[in-house]
Design an enzyme around this catalytic site. Structure first.
Site, PDB file in Angstrom:
ATOM      1  N   ASN A 248      -1.617  -3.865  -7.204  1.00 55.97           N
ATOM      2  CA  ASN A 248      -1.910  -4.150  -8.607  1.00 55.97           C
ATOM      3  C   ASN A 248      -2.222  -2.870  -9.385  1.00 55.97           C
ATOM      4  OD1 ASN A 248      -2.949  -5.256 -11.082  1.00 55.97           O
ATOM      5  ND2 ASN A 248      -3.324  -7.166 -10.013  1.00 55.97           N
ATOM      6  N   ASP A 249      -3.420  -2.345  -9.230  1.00 53.62           N
ATOM      7  CA  ASP A 249      -3.848  -1.198 -10.018  1.00 53.62           C
ATOM      8  C   ASP A 249      -2.985   0.042  -9.787  1.00 53.62           C
ATOM      9  OD1 ASP A 249      -6.016  -2.706 -11.031  1.00 53.62           O
ATOM     10  OD2 ASP A 249      -7.143  -2.293  -9.191  1.00 53.62           O
ATOM     11  N   VAL A 250      -2.441   0.193  -8.585  1.00 49.19           N
ATOM     12  CA  VAL A 250      -1.692   1.410  -8.254  1.00 49.19           C
ATOM     13  C   VAL A 250      -0.301   1.431  -8.884  1.00 49.19           C
ATOM     14  CG1 VAL A 250      -2.957   1.731  -6.101  1.00 49.19           C
ATOM     15  CG2 VAL A 250      -0.807   0.448  -6.084  1.00 49.19           C
ATOM     16  N   VAL A 251       0.116   0.344  -9.555  1.00 47.19           N
ATOM     17  CA  VAL A 251       1.406   0.307 -10.258  1.00 47.19           C
ATOM     18  C   VAL A 251       1.227  -0.071 -11.726  1.00 47.19           C
ATOM     19  CG1 VAL A 251       2.804  -0.184  -8.215  1.00 47.19           C
ATOM     20  CG2 VAL A 251       1.766  -2.088  -9.479  1.00 47.19           C
TER      21      VAL A 251
ATOM     22  N   SER B 218      -9.895  -4.187  -9.648  1.00 50.66           N
ATOM     23  CA  SER B 218     -10.724  -3.458 -10.605  1.00 50.66           C
ATOM     24  C   SER B 218     -11.019  -4.296 -11.842  1.00 50.66           C
ATOM     25  CB  SER B 218     -10.028  -2.165 -11.030  1.00 50.66           C
ATOM     26  OG  SER B 218      -8.882  -2.458 -11.813  1.00 50.66           O
TER      27      SER B 218
END
Length: 462
Positions: A388-391, A429
């Site tokens: 999720n957050d890493v893309v 997050s």
């Protein structure tokens, strides 16, 4: 006999360092773990022959048997999804052990002040500092474990929290100075250790889920540092070297994790990370577009290049084996398939690498962010499973986002994006992912393992 024991300590320390070096590459990591484990076992056996043991073999062997038995059974039964919390709690045990060693030595000094001269002033100061750091690592790791295991909310904040934390550590340091410069009484020791434990817990309480890999690495560094300091107190070379190596490795890893998130360590420790405090989602234009797993499978089967981005959701669904089965089918059809791993994907450093290795994915198909980020624009399909957050592209475009400046995988630059996701919620997050709303993104809802199974079935029909 003491000289022989010290020589064995030196040999095991060298072996431990070589083992740690081998852990730096996936192809040698397994043997590196074996090397380090054997070194620690030899060091433990050598300790039994140390002249200062004075016949306390029963207690030592009992402790080794209980601790080793619990660790063995726990490691055998733990699910891969629970690996991060196991690492956190085991790391905490190391810090707790160092603090316990310090407590025993400080109690001995309190009962017999002459021992302070035997230890030396520097060793006494190091013992107090090691006790403080070990307690922080222990209680902080316990809180990290509780958060990762779902037993505690992701972050816990209240008004003037940092000032409260500062007051706790200031008073703990004051009591530490008293212990190091005077003959401490039981009350002084109890208050010192209680405050140190309280500070460790308070330090970890406000840490959000996205920062968890960083804080685990930091507590790992604390544990190594505490062990090294207690090694000086006991004049034990094995503890000094092993603790120094672990502390150095943990410190370096903490820096790398913070850099991967474009976050300063001070921001990790003292600022909340995630969505708005109210819990409201960020405004996003457009809507998510769902598609069927079969359509997604067919799309990948006719692609020339596919990049797969795994995340914690893959671990929860235990879909890594199905993913590899699908990749084998795609490569048989001539599709170029690669895996893209973000440094902080999952709940601990290297989490995704371990899962893919467990499924049998060859190491040469797994690429780090720096190695593969320029290839996304050439990919026909990027499959995101559980990440999720890493893309999240807002890290590149929205200065008001908590993710802004964080290096991400450029999944949004590929021609088509498929996202396997259980539901429509935001990431760990709490930040809404704008990738999901792009025109060329399609959402495939459902359990990761089941969805990939349906994709496999559709590919086999072609």
């Amino acid at each position: 006999m003491s000289g022989i024991v010290e020589l064995v300590y030196f040999a095991t320390a060298v072996t431990f360092i070589l083992g740690l070096k081998r852990m730096s590459h996936p192809t040698t990591a397994r043997s590196g773990i074996h090397w380090a484990g054997i070194a620690m076992a030899v060091a433990t056996v050598a300790t039994l022959f140390h002249p200062e043991i004075q016949g306390r073999y029963i207690l030592m062997l009992l402790a080794v048997a209980i601790g080793g038995g619990v660790a063995y059974l726990g490691a055998r039964k733990v699910e891969m999804t629970d690996m991060p919390q196991m690492i956190a709690i085991y790391n905490g045990m190391g810090g707790g052990a160092a603090a316990a060693i310090a407590a025993v030595e400080l109690i001995r000094v309190a009962e017999n002040p002459m021992l302070a001269e035997t230890h030396g002033a520097m060793a006494l100061w190091l013992g107090v500092l090691g006790a403080l750091i070990g307690c922080v690592a222990f209680s902080g790791s316990v809180v990290a474990w509780a958060k990762l295991d779902g037993r505690m909310q992701k972050s816990f904040n209240f008004k003037n929290q940092q000032w409260v934390n500062l007051a706790i550590i200031a008073v703990a340091v004051l009591f530490g100075i008293i212990i190091a410069t005077t003959t401490p009484g039981p009350f002084t020791l109890i208050v010192f250790f209680a405050l140190a434990l309280a500070f460790g817990a308070m330090m970890a309480l406000p840490i959000g889920g996205a920062d968890m890999p960083v804080i685990i690495s930091l507590f790992n560094a604390f544990t190594g540092l505490a062990v090294a300091m207690e090694g000086f107190v006991l004049d034990n070379a094995a503890m000094i070297i092993a603790g120094t190596v672990v502390g150095s490795a943990g410190t370096l890893l903490t820096q790398l994790m913070a850099k991967a998130m474009n976050r300063k360590l001070s921001s990790v420790l003292f600022k909340q990370f995630g969505g708005a405090p109210s819990g409201e989602k960020t405004e996003v234009e457009g809507s998510m577009r769902p598609t069927d797993p079969s359509d997604g499978g067919i799309q990948m089967a006719y692609a020339d290049k596919v990049i797969i981005v795994p995340g914690y959701g893959m671990a929860v669904a235990q879909a890594q084996h199905k993913i590899w089965e699908m990749v084998e089918l795609l490569t048989e059809r001539g599709v170029d398939v690669k895996f893209a791993i973000h440094p902080v994907a999952g709940r601990m450093p290297g989490h995704m690498n371990v899962l893919l290795a467990e499924a049998g994915v060859p190491y040469d198909m797994i690429y780090d962010l720096e190695e593969i980020n320029n290839e996304f624009e050439m990919a026909d399909v990027t499959l995101v499973i559980g990440a999720n957050d890493v893309v999240n592209p807002v890290a590149k475009s929205d200065p008001d986002s908590p993710l802004y400046g964080m290096p991400i995988l450029n999944a949004d630059q590929s021609k088509n994006v498929l996202v396997i996701k259980r539901g429509q919620g935001s990431g760990f997050s709490g930040v809404e992912n704008h990738l999901f709303y792009l025109d060329h993104t399609r959402m495939v809802y459902g359990d990761g393992q089941k969805v990939v199974g349906e994709m496999i079935a559709s590919i086999k029909t072609l």
